[in-house]
Design a protein around this motif. Structure first.
Motif, PDB file in Angstrom:
ATOM      1  N   CYS A 192       0.834  -1.206   0.000  1.00  0.00           N
ATOM      2  CA  CYS A 192       0.000   0.000   0.000  1.00  0.00           C
ATOM      3  C   CYS A 192       0.868   1.256   0.000  1.00  0.00           C
ATOM      4  O   CYS A 192       1.974   1.264   0.554  1.00  0.00           O
ATOM      5  N   CYS A 193       0.340   2.291  -0.613  1.00  0.00           N
ATOM      6  CA  CYS A 193       1.016   3.591  -0.644  1.00  0.00           C
ATOM      7  C   CYS A 193       0.126   4.622   0.032  1.00  0.00           C
ATOM      8  O   CYS A 193      -1.030   4.800  -0.338  1.00  0.00           O
ATOM      9  N   ASN A 194       0.687   5.300   1.022  1.00  0.00           N
ATOM     10  CA  ASN A 194      -0.038   6.351   1.731  1.00  0.00           C
ATOM     11  C   ASN A 194       0.193   7.680   1.017  1.00  0.00           C
ATOM     12  O   ASN A 194       1.240   8.302   1.155  1.00  0.00           O
ATOM     13  N   ALA A 195      -0.787   8.085   0.212  1.00  0.00           N
ATOM     14  CA  ALA A 195      -0.732   9.393  -0.450  1.00  0.00           C
ATOM     15  C   ALA A 195      -1.802  10.308   0.131  1.00  0.00           C
ATOM     16  O   ALA A 195      -2.247  11.250  -0.515  1.00  0.00           O
ATOM     17  N   ASP A 196      -2.213  10.017   1.374  1.00  0.00           N
ATOM     18  CA  ASP A 196      -3.246  10.810   2.048  1.00  0.00           C
ATOM     19  C   ASP A 196      -2.554  11.888   2.883  1.00  0.00           C
ATOM     20  O   ASP A 196      -2.509  11.805   4.110  1.00  0.00           O
ATOM     21  N   GLU A 197      -2.020  12.863   2.205  1.00  0.00           N
ATOM     22  CA  GLU A 197      -1.207  13.910   2.824  1.00  0.00           C
ATOM     23  C   GLU A 197      -2.122  14.948   3.454  1.00  0.00           C
ATOM     24  O   GLU A 197      -2.754  15.735   2.752  1.00  0.00           O
ATOM     25  N   GLY A 198      -2.197  14.949   4.790  1.00  0.00           N
ATOM     26  CA  GLY A 198      -3.198  15.786   5.440  1.00  0.00           C
ATOM     27  C   GLY A 198      -2.683  16.932   6.275  1.00  0.00           C
ATOM     28  O   GLY A 198      -3.461  17.755   6.741  1.00  0.00           O
ATOM     29  N   ASP A 199      -1.357  17.035   6.484  1.00  0.00           N
ATOM     30  CA  ASP A 199      -0.821  18.108   7.319  1.00  0.00           C
ATOM     31  C   ASP A 199      -1.073  19.471   6.690  1.00  0.00           C
ATOM     32  O   ASP A 199      -0.836  19.643   5.483  1.00  0.00           O
ATOM     33  N   PRO A 200      -1.513  20.454   7.463  1.00  0.00           N
ATOM     34  CA  PRO A 200      -1.650  21.812   6.914  1.00  0.00           C
ATOM     35  C   PRO A 200      -0.309  22.310   6.390  1.00  0.00           C
ATOM     36  O   PRO A 200       0.709  22.231   7.072  1.00  0.00           O
ATOM     37  N   GLY A 201      -0.297  22.784   5.157  1.00  0.00           N
ATOM     38  CA  GLY A 201       0.932  23.327   4.580  1.00  0.00           C
ATOM     39  C   GLY A 201       1.861  22.309   3.958  1.00  0.00           C
ATOM     40  O   GLY A 201       2.960  22.652   3.522  1.00  0.00           O
ATOM     41  N   ALA A 202       1.451  21.034   3.898  1.00  0.00           N
ATOM     42  CA  ALA A 202       2.309  19.994   3.324  1.00  0.00           C
ATOM     43  C   ALA A 202       1.834  19.633   1.920  1.00  0.00           C
ATOM     44  O   ALA A 202       0.647  19.407   1.705  1.00  0.00           O
ATOM     45  N   PHE A 203       2.775  19.591   0.967  1.00  0.00           N
ATOM     46  CA  PHE A 203       2.398  19.227  -0.402  1.00  0.00           C
ATOM     47  C   PHE A 203       3.535  18.485  -1.108  1.00  0.00           C
ATOM     48  O   PHE A 203       3.689  18.551  -2.317  1.00  0.00           O
ATOM     49  N   MET A 204       4.341  17.740  -0.340  1.00  0.00           N
ATOM     50  CA  MET A 204       5.475  17.014  -0.913  1.00  0.00           C
ATOM     51  C   MET A 204       4.998  15.841  -1.766  1.00  0.00           C
ATOM     52  O   MET A 204       5.388  15.696  -2.933  1.00  0.00           O
ATOM     53  N   ASP A 205       4.147  15.001  -1.173  1.00  0.00           N
ATOM     54  CA  ASP A 205       3.686  13.804  -1.881  1.00  0.00           C
ATOM     55  C   ASP A 205       2.856  14.171  -3.104  1.00  0.00           C
ATOM     56  O   ASP A 205       2.957  13.532  -4.160  1.00  0.00           O
ATOM     57  N   ARG A 206       2.035  15.201  -2.951  1.00  0.00           N
ATOM     58  CA  ARG A 206       1.227  15.651  -4.087  1.00  0.00           C
ATOM     59  C   ARG A 206       2.117  16.017  -5.266  1.00  0.00           C
ATOM     60  O   ARG A 206       1.826  15.672  -6.421  1.00  0.00           O
ATOM     61  N   SER A 207       3.208  16.703  -4.990  1.00  0.00           N
ATOM     62  CA  SER A 207       4.087  17.154  -6.071  1.00  0.00           C
ATOM     63  C   SER A 207       4.783  15.993  -6.760  1.00  0.00           C
ATOM     64  O   SER A 207       4.997  16.024  -7.973  1.00  0.00           O
ATOM     65  N   VAL A 208       5.151  14.951  -6.001  1.00  0.00           N
ATOM     66  CA  VAL A 208       5.768  13.773  -6.620  1.00  0.00           C
ATOM     67  C   VAL A 208       4.747  13.062  -7.510  1.00  0.00           C
ATOM     68  O   VAL A 208       5.059  12.670  -8.647  1.00  0.00           O
ATOM     69  N   LEU A 209       3.529  12.900  -7.017  1.00  0.00           N
ATOM     70  CA  LEU A 209       2.494  12.230  -7.804  1.00  0.00           C
ATOM     71  C   LEU A 209       2.154  13.012  -9.070  1.00  0.00           C
ATOM     72  O   LEU A 209       1.899  12.428 -10.123  1.00  0.00           O
ATOM     73  N   GLU A 210       2.165  14.341  -8.967  1.00  0.00           N
ATOM     74  CA  GLU A 210       1.850  15.176 -10.123  1.00  0.00           C
ATOM     75  C   GLU A 210       3.004  15.247 -11.113  1.00  0.00           C
ATOM     76  O   GLU A 210       2.782  15.403 -12.318  1.00  0.00           O
ATOM     77  N   GLY A 211       4.236  15.141 -10.613  1.00  0.00           N
ATOM     78  CA  GLY A 211       5.392  15.328 -11.480  1.00  0.00           C
ATOM     79  C   GLY A 211       6.105  14.069 -11.894  1.00  0.00           C
ATOM     80  O   GLY A 211       6.859  14.068 -12.887  1.00  0.00           O
ATOM     81  N   ASP A 212       5.903  12.954 -11.157  1.00  0.00           N
ATOM     82  CA  ASP A 212       6.641  11.723 -11.454  1.00  0.00           C
ATOM     83  C   ASP A 212       5.866  10.500 -10.955  1.00  0.00           C
ATOM     84  O   ASP A 212       6.367   9.735 -10.123  1.00  0.00           O
ATOM     85  N   PRO A 213       4.653  10.274 -11.451  1.00  0.00           N
ATOM     86  CA  PRO A 213       3.816   9.195 -10.898  1.00  0.00           C
ATOM     87  C   PRO A 213       4.386   7.798 -11.128  1.00  0.00           C
ATOM     88  O   PRO A 213       4.171   6.896 -10.313  1.00  0.00           O
ATOM     89  N   HIS A 214       5.118   7.608 -12.212  1.00  0.00           N
ATOM     90  CA  HIS A 214       5.629   6.267 -12.525  1.00  0.00           C
ATOM     91  C   HIS A 214       6.649   5.775 -11.494  1.00  0.00           C
ATOM     92  O   HIS A 214       6.799   4.571 -11.302  1.00  0.00           O
TER      93      HIS A 214
END
Length: 597
Positions: A192-214
């Motif tokens: 499983c991959c935890n991409a449920d990034e919930g911290d206020p002000g955090a967007f690290m995982d989102r950026s990886v998924l948007e820029g390099d999903p493979h």
């Protein structure tokens, strides 16, 4: 072959600033000028310097245009792309020198970074699998399937020293080893991959998924091979529509290329990945709550043991890592454990991605080697505090972390050092605060978030965090006593020791760390009925200094409560019983005659 490539950020930040309109206008102008066979426009992921978006880079020159508007595009096309003349006024100013344009990698923001997890973000088109393959994509998966045994893969990850980047910092290789060995003959295992990034002000995982999903898909397949799993799930929040769309495209492409599905690379290994969308519950970042949600139930944590490596998703052995952790895996396999272990500190290897936010010039995404000092991140990479203000503290780990005061600015950032000073790494959010921030108010903000996000399953978290918030609210209103402060501190330790999951166990951290380093602010609120930072409205009062007031009536005209009186060209006064403390008068006064205290 194209002579020029124009890379435009297609991440959430720049998209919200209008980068898609810029992309469309650029295509239109290129076609109008007959350059469609010479110039290619590519939508990429995040470049990192989010404060300067929308961003576009023109190669081969590497010219970095920032804060681009649609109206600027005709000039950029006609001058730069057609005539070869860089439009200097639109270029990121730090790259402009007398004798030309310097490399982006030589700027303060980029020169101290070392990109591993973010290496493809802002470089490739995330919706094109061929571009990922062109950057050594899926080579690591091919290597493990044809040259390595599962035990060798796990040993490589163990030797690298990679620790989970989701907050806990548990050794990744150890987690994989447990999942492989505890129930070796399980009929099914899950990755499983935890991409449920919930911290206020955090967007690290989102950026990886948007820029390099493979990279995430490849790493999960490697993990599946290592532990003996055939199915993976990515749990991503529905509030990330661009990330979800690009993951769907990437999974479809990987299946078409035979990189997901049956008999990958002609071997007997089969592995597939499914997406599951979360509704935004912060508690679903906790591993057992996440798995419960994937199963179709309400996202609530389960008691441990048994741990997921023994009984996880659907009661089968499961591993869960976050996006950033997976983003490191392919490079470790290709370049070796020693390469990764050569970066960082003795107990915290590799790099760490941080989302810089708050009172800082360069808001954005940075990746630095573990052991980099907080001062380097804030003053050099982040560009320091705006408006000449003093640095006061930085909050790491979001609602689960703690504040780092100015006295610890030179601390080397790693898992153990942050815990030692009362904070934690967390997933990577780093919120910077200056002298105008009230630390009691900051603690109250994070507690309010935790109270809202508590699932309510266990009493210490459900009731304890609520009582903590109520005491903090009393303090900020000047209604608390020193006995309340003692009660708050005792309650923090009780909630920390008795909550079921990580959410409740770490919820008191913002309070405990502010009490540790800024107790004097709590005392000022309670004893002196004063907010030193001038933030807490109930403890504020506004006054007009008669010697500075020109009687221009600007403040009286803007006051929504009619609390300011006085005649033209004579000093005015504020009726404190009517004053809403909105601050409109201070903003309007041109003479600095109104003070807040």
């Amino acid at each position: 072959m194209f002579r020029s490539h124009v890379l435009i950020c297609g991440g959430t930040g720049c998209t919200s600033s209008g980068s898609l309109k810029i992309y469309e206008k650029l295509q239109e102008e290129i076609n109008k000028n007959g350059l469609s066979q010479e110039v290619q426009v590519v939508k990429t992921g995040c470049f990192g310097l989010c404060a300067n978006g929308p961003i576009m880079i023109v190669y081969p020159e590497g010219t970095f245009y920032s804060m681009v508007n649609v109206e600027d595009i005709p000039e950029i096309v006609s001058e730069h792309l057609l005539k070869g003349r860089i439009v200097t006024r639109l270029v990121y100013q730090e790259t402009v020198e007398e004798d030309g344009i310097k490399s982006l990698n030589d700027t303060d923001f980029y020169k101290n970074q070392h990109r591993v997890a973010l290496r493809n973000c802002g470089v490739i088109n995330p919706e094109c699998i061929d571009e990922y393959i062109g950057r050594d994509g899926y080579q690591a998966l091919g290597k493990v399937l044809t040259e390595m045994t599962p035990a060798e893969v796990i040993q490589c990850i163990l030797d690298s020293g990679l620790r989970g980047r989701g907050g806990g910092g548990f050794p990744t290789g150890r987690k994989w080893q447990l999942a492989r060995n505890i129930v070796p003959n399980a009929d099914q295992k899950y990755v499983c991959c935890n991409a449920d990034e919930g911290d206020p002000g955090a967007f690290m995982d989102r950026s990886v998924l948007e820029g390099d999903p493979h990279v995430v898909l490849e790493a999960m397949a490697i993990a599946g091979y290592a532990i003996g799993a055939t199915q993976g799930y990515i749990y991503v929040r529905a509030e990330y529509p661009i990330a979800v769309q690009r993951l769907e495209i990437a999974i479809k492409q990987a299946r078409e290329y035979g990189l997901l599905g049956k008999n990958i690379f002609g071997t007997d290994f089969s592995f597939d990945i499914g997406l599951r969308l979360g509704a935004g519950a912060f508690v679903c970042g906790e591993e057992t709550a996440l798995m419960t949600s994937i199963e179709g139930n309400r996202g609530e944590p389960r008691p441990r043991p048994p741990f997921p490596a023994e009984k996880g998703l659907f009661q089968k052995p499961t591993i869960l890592n976050n996006v950033e952790t997976y983003a490191n895996i392919p490079q470790i396999i290709l370049k070796g454990a020693d390469w990764f272990a050569s970066m960082g500190t003795e107990k915290s290897k590799g790099t760490k991605v941080f989302a810089l936010g708050g009172k800082i010039h360069n808001t954005g995404l940075v990746e630095v080697p573990m052991g980099t000092t907080l001062r380097t991140v804030i003053e050099e990479i982040g560009g320091g505090i705006p408006n000449g203000k003093k640095f006061k503290a930085a909050q790491t780990g979001g609602p689960s972390g703690g504040c780092i005061p100015a006295e610890h600015m030179d601390i080397a950032i790693d898992y153990d050092n942050l815990i030692a000073i009362g904070s934690m790494m967390g997933s990577g959010g780093l919120i910077v605060m200056d002298e105008d921030n009230c630390m009691v108010d900051i603690a109250k903000f994070f507690l309010e978030f935790t109270v809202d996000e508590s699932c309510g399953k266990c009493t210490p978290c459900r009731i304890g965090t609520k009582r903590m918030y109520e005491i903090l609210d009393k303090i900020t209103k000047g209604k608390a006593t020193l006995e309340d402060l003692d009660k708050l501190e005792a309650l923090c330790y009780h909630v920390k020791a008795n909550s079921l999951c990580g959410l409740g166990q770490t919820a008191p951290n913002p309070v405990l760390s502010t009490l540790r380093y800024f107790r004097d602010e709590y005392i000022a609120h309670i004893v002196e009925k004063r907010c030193p930072a001038g933030v807490c409205k109930d403890l504020l009062s506004y006054e007009i200094q008669a010697d500075k007031c020109k009687g221009c009536t600007a403040c009286a005209r803007v006051c929504p409560a009619g609390a300011i009186s006085g005649s033209v060209k004579n000093p005015h006064t504020i009726d404190k019983s009517k004053c809403l403390k909105c601050g409109a008068c201070i903003e309007k006064c041109r003479f600095g005659a109104i003070i807040k205290k």
